[in-house]
Design a protein around this motif. Sequence first.
Motif, PDB file in Angstrom:
ATOM      1  N   SER A  86      68.163  42.615 -39.574  1.00  0.00           N
ATOM      2  CA  SER A  86      68.232  41.232 -40.073  1.00  0.00           C
ATOM      3  C   SER A  86      69.649  40.892 -40.523  1.00  0.00           C
ATOM      4  CB  SER A  86      67.225  41.013 -41.203  1.00  0.00           C
ATOM      5  OG  SER A  86      67.438  41.896 -42.281  1.00  0.00           O
ATOM      6  N   ASN A  87      70.347  41.836 -41.156  1.00  0.00           N
ATOM      7  CA  ASN A  87      71.736  41.589 -41.538  1.00  0.00           C
ATOM      8  C   ASN A  87      72.599  41.277 -40.320  1.00  0.00           C
ATOM      9  OD1 ASN A  87      71.303  41.960 -44.253  1.00  0.00           O
ATOM     10  ND2 ASN A  87      72.603  43.763 -44.458  1.00  0.00           N
ATOM     11  N   ALA A  88      72.349  41.987 -39.217  1.00  0.00           N
ATOM     12  CA  ALA A  88      73.153  41.788 -38.008  1.00  0.00           C
ATOM     13  C   ALA A  88      72.984  40.370 -37.461  1.00  0.00           C
ATOM     14  CB  ALA A  88      72.772  42.817 -36.947  1.00  0.00           C
ATOM     15  N   PHE A  89      71.763  39.846 -37.510  1.00  0.00           N
ATOM     16  CA  PHE A  89      71.528  38.476 -37.047  1.00  0.00           C
ATOM     17  C   PHE A  89      72.127  37.460 -38.023  1.00  0.00           C
ATOM     18  CE2 PHE A  89      68.660  40.569 -34.218  1.00  0.00           C
ATOM     19  CZ  PHE A  89      68.478  39.712 -33.140  1.00  0.00           C
ATOM     20  N   ILE A  90      71.924  37.685 -39.322  1.00  0.00           N
ATOM     21  CA  ILE A  90      72.473  36.767 -40.335  1.00  0.00           C
ATOM     22  C   ILE A  90      73.996  36.736 -40.239  1.00  0.00           C
ATOM     23  CG2 ILE A  90      72.706  36.345 -42.810  1.00  0.00           C
ATOM     24  CD1 ILE A  90      69.935  37.749 -43.140  1.00  0.00           C
TER      25      ILE A  90
ATOM     26  N   TYR B  23      59.614  45.741 -41.974  1.00  0.00           N
ATOM     27  CA  TYR B  23      60.226  45.113 -40.802  1.00  0.00           C
ATOM     28  C   TYR B  23      60.429  43.624 -41.063  1.00  0.00           C
ATOM     29  CZ  TYR B  23      59.521  49.368 -38.133  1.00  0.00           C
ATOM     30  OH  TYR B  23      59.590  50.665 -37.690  1.00  0.00           O
ATOM     31  N   PRO B  24      61.475  43.055 -40.447  1.00  0.00           N
ATOM     32  CA  PRO B  24      62.499  43.716 -39.642  1.00  0.00           C
ATOM     33  C   PRO B  24      63.337  44.653 -40.505  1.00  0.00           C
ATOM     34  CG  PRO B  24      63.194  41.480 -40.159  1.00  0.00           C
ATOM     35  CD  PRO B  24      61.772  41.616 -40.641  1.00  0.00           C
ATOM     36  N   ARG B  25      63.899  45.681 -39.871  1.00  0.00           N
ATOM     37  CA  ARG B  25      64.793  46.562 -40.602  1.00  0.00           C
ATOM     38  C   ARG B  25      65.946  45.744 -41.168  1.00  0.00           C
ATOM     39  NH1 ARG B  25      61.563  50.762 -41.694  1.00  0.00           N
ATOM     40  NH2 ARG B  25      61.171  52.137 -39.904  1.00  0.00           N
TER      41      ARG B  25
ATOM     42  N   ALA C 116      59.707  27.675 -44.008  1.00  0.00           N
ATOM     43  CA  ALA C 116      59.671  29.106 -44.295  1.00  0.00           C
ATOM     44  C   ALA C 116      60.938  29.529 -45.030  1.00  0.00           C
ATOM     45  CB  ALA C 116      59.539  29.896 -42.994  1.00  0.00           C
ATOM     46  N   GLU C 117      60.800  30.501 -45.908  1.00  0.00           N
ATOM     47  CA  GLU C 117      61.946  31.024 -46.647  1.00  0.00           C
ATOM     48  C   GLU C 117      62.634  32.089 -45.811  1.00  0.00           C
ATOM     49  OE1 GLU C 117      62.891  33.438 -50.810  1.00  0.00           O
ATOM     50  OE2 GLU C 117      60.910  32.559 -50.436  1.00  0.00           O
ATOM     51  N   PRO C 118      63.919  31.942 -45.517  1.00  0.00           N
ATOM     52  CA  PRO C 118      64.609  32.921 -44.670  1.00  0.00           C
ATOM     53  C   PRO C 118      64.833  34.241 -45.389  1.00  0.00           C
ATOM     54  CG  PRO C 118      66.160  31.286 -45.473  1.00  0.00           C
ATOM     55  CD  PRO C 118      64.798  30.824 -45.902  1.00  0.00           C
ATOM     56  N   VAL C 119      65.003  35.287 -44.601  1.00  0.00           N
ATOM     57  CA  VAL C 119      65.322  36.608 -45.134  1.00  0.00           C
ATOM     58  C   VAL C 119      66.736  36.581 -45.697  1.00  0.00           C
ATOM     59  CG1 VAL C 119      65.692  39.031 -44.506  1.00  0.00           C
ATOM     60  CG2 VAL C 119      63.780  37.740 -43.501  1.00  0.00           C
ATOM     61  N   ALA C 120      66.916  37.179 -46.855  1.00  0.00           N
ATOM     62  CA  ALA C 120      68.226  37.214 -47.492  1.00  0.00           C
ATOM     63  C   ALA C 120      69.067  38.358 -46.933  1.00  0.00           C
ATOM     64  CB  ALA C 120      68.074  37.386 -49.002  1.00  0.00           C
ATOM     65  N   PHE C 121      70.370  38.194 -46.947  1.00  0.00           N
ATOM     66  CA  PHE C 121      71.287  39.272 -46.565  1.00  0.00           C
ATOM     67  C   PHE C 121      71.129  40.413 -47.567  1.00  0.00           C
ATOM     68  CE2 PHE C 121      75.291  41.554 -46.313  1.00  0.00           C
ATOM     69  CZ  PHE C 121      75.533  41.585 -44.943  1.00  0.00           C
TER      70      PHE C 121
ATOM     71  N   LEU D 207      63.761  34.476 -39.866  1.00  0.00           N
ATOM     72  CA  LEU D 207      62.429  34.140 -40.359  1.00  0.00           C
ATOM     73  C   LEU D 207      61.439  35.162 -39.827  1.00  0.00           C
ATOM     74  CD1 LEU D 207      62.719  30.384 -39.394  1.00  0.00           C
ATOM     75  CD2 LEU D 207      62.966  31.293 -41.697  1.00  0.00           C
ATOM     76  N   THR D 208      60.448  35.537 -40.634  1.00  0.00           N
ATOM     77  CA  THR D 208      59.458  36.512 -40.179  1.00  0.00           C
ATOM     78  C   THR D 208      58.044  35.968 -40.384  1.00  0.00           C
ATOM     79  OG1 THR D 208      58.844  37.791 -42.149  1.00  0.00           O
ATOM     80  CG2 THR D 208      61.030  38.203 -41.215  1.00  0.00           C
ATOM     81  N   THR D 209      57.094  36.577 -39.674  1.00  0.00           N
ATOM     82  CA  THR D 209      55.690  36.181 -39.799  1.00  0.00           C
ATOM     83  C   THR D 209      54.964  36.958 -40.894  1.00  0.00           C
ATOM     84  OG1 THR D 209      55.044  37.780 -38.098  1.00  0.00           O
ATOM     85  CG2 THR D 209      55.531  35.531 -37.362  1.00  0.00           C
ATOM     86  N   LEU D 210      55.698  37.711 -41.691  1.00  0.00           N
ATOM     87  CA  LEU D 210      55.044  38.500 -42.738  1.00  0.00           C
ATOM     88  C   LEU D 210      54.279  37.610 -43.703  1.00  0.00           C
ATOM     89  CD1 LEU D 210      54.685  41.379 -43.808  1.00  0.00           C
ATOM     90  CD2 LEU D 210      56.711  41.019 -45.233  1.00  0.00           C
TER      91      LEU D 210
END
Length: 325
Positions: free
Chosen positions: A279-283, A273-275, A312-317, A290-293
């Motif tokens: 995350s792609n939909a938000f990007i 998570y996030p699926r 924090a390092e953002p989630v990549a597409f 950003l996630t708390t992982l």
Amino acid sequence: MVVDGGHTSTSEKIIGHIEKHYHGPGTIIGHVVLSHADDDHARGLIDVVNHFKVHNLWMNRPWLFASETLSSFHQNYTLDGLVDYMRKKHPYLVELEDIASDKGIAIHDAFQGSQVGNFLILAPSRSRYISLIPDLDKTPQSYAEKRGFIKAALDSITEAVGGVAEKWGIETLSNDPPATSASNETSIVQLGTFAEGTVLLTGDVGPEGLTEAADYAQAIGILKPPKLVQIPHHGSRRNVTPAVLDRWLGTRAATDERRGSAFCSVGSNAPDYPRKVVSNAFIRRGFKVLTTLKYAALHHQRGMADRGWITAEPVAFADIVEDYS
């Protein structure tokens, strides 16, 4: 203002964080908000409310509306019996209620139109909240049509069967996902207004609640992309749709356009998570995810004291997202 408390074990971290970064043990909390009645949001607030001086507690208690939902249970319960059943199924809400009563903390219903500090509650409306009560898993079985909520509990354990390709202009997130739970749909959606922009907090709400919130925001002229948005329910594919994201965030952006930031609460035991489709939909709509992982804290207002936080390092597409077909 404190929103949600996680599990019981989380309360120590919340208390420690507040005392370290605010005003010590004497910190006064203006507002404590429980987004909805699920255990993993409510239990951690018990010690927080017990520990600090709190002025206001915002939470919705289903038994207060027992008289308006009694007919859904086809005379299987008296009014007192239904109230007793609901209270026994929500012991942590009863404990919060008792603490507030003992400490003189004002308890408020949290419905559309209520102002909580800088935040305006956009959903749920009182009428929609009451309509969801018969479908809650902690109310008796009703004879009403469950609108797919029962299946949601089983489908939540469904795993992806493979991967499917996505591109910037190709989105596979469904506009008709399996329903999230009725309890999640009771989540409070609130919009905070600050000098740097707006903040949208969503709890575990689903498309129904996000749509109601957008309708209300549009009606009063405040519907626009927020500066910061919480991705609902840890980034589950059930909780957002392209249509509702278009309303809140705007349609697909240019690849280099930044409209805001999206944060997602993710447990250390939930690396999926996030699926990716979420995350792609938000990007895709111009929001850095950003996630708390890996990070305990994800955002702070400019001008706050330095807390030793790092970027924090953002989630990549993702080029490949989950496939549930």
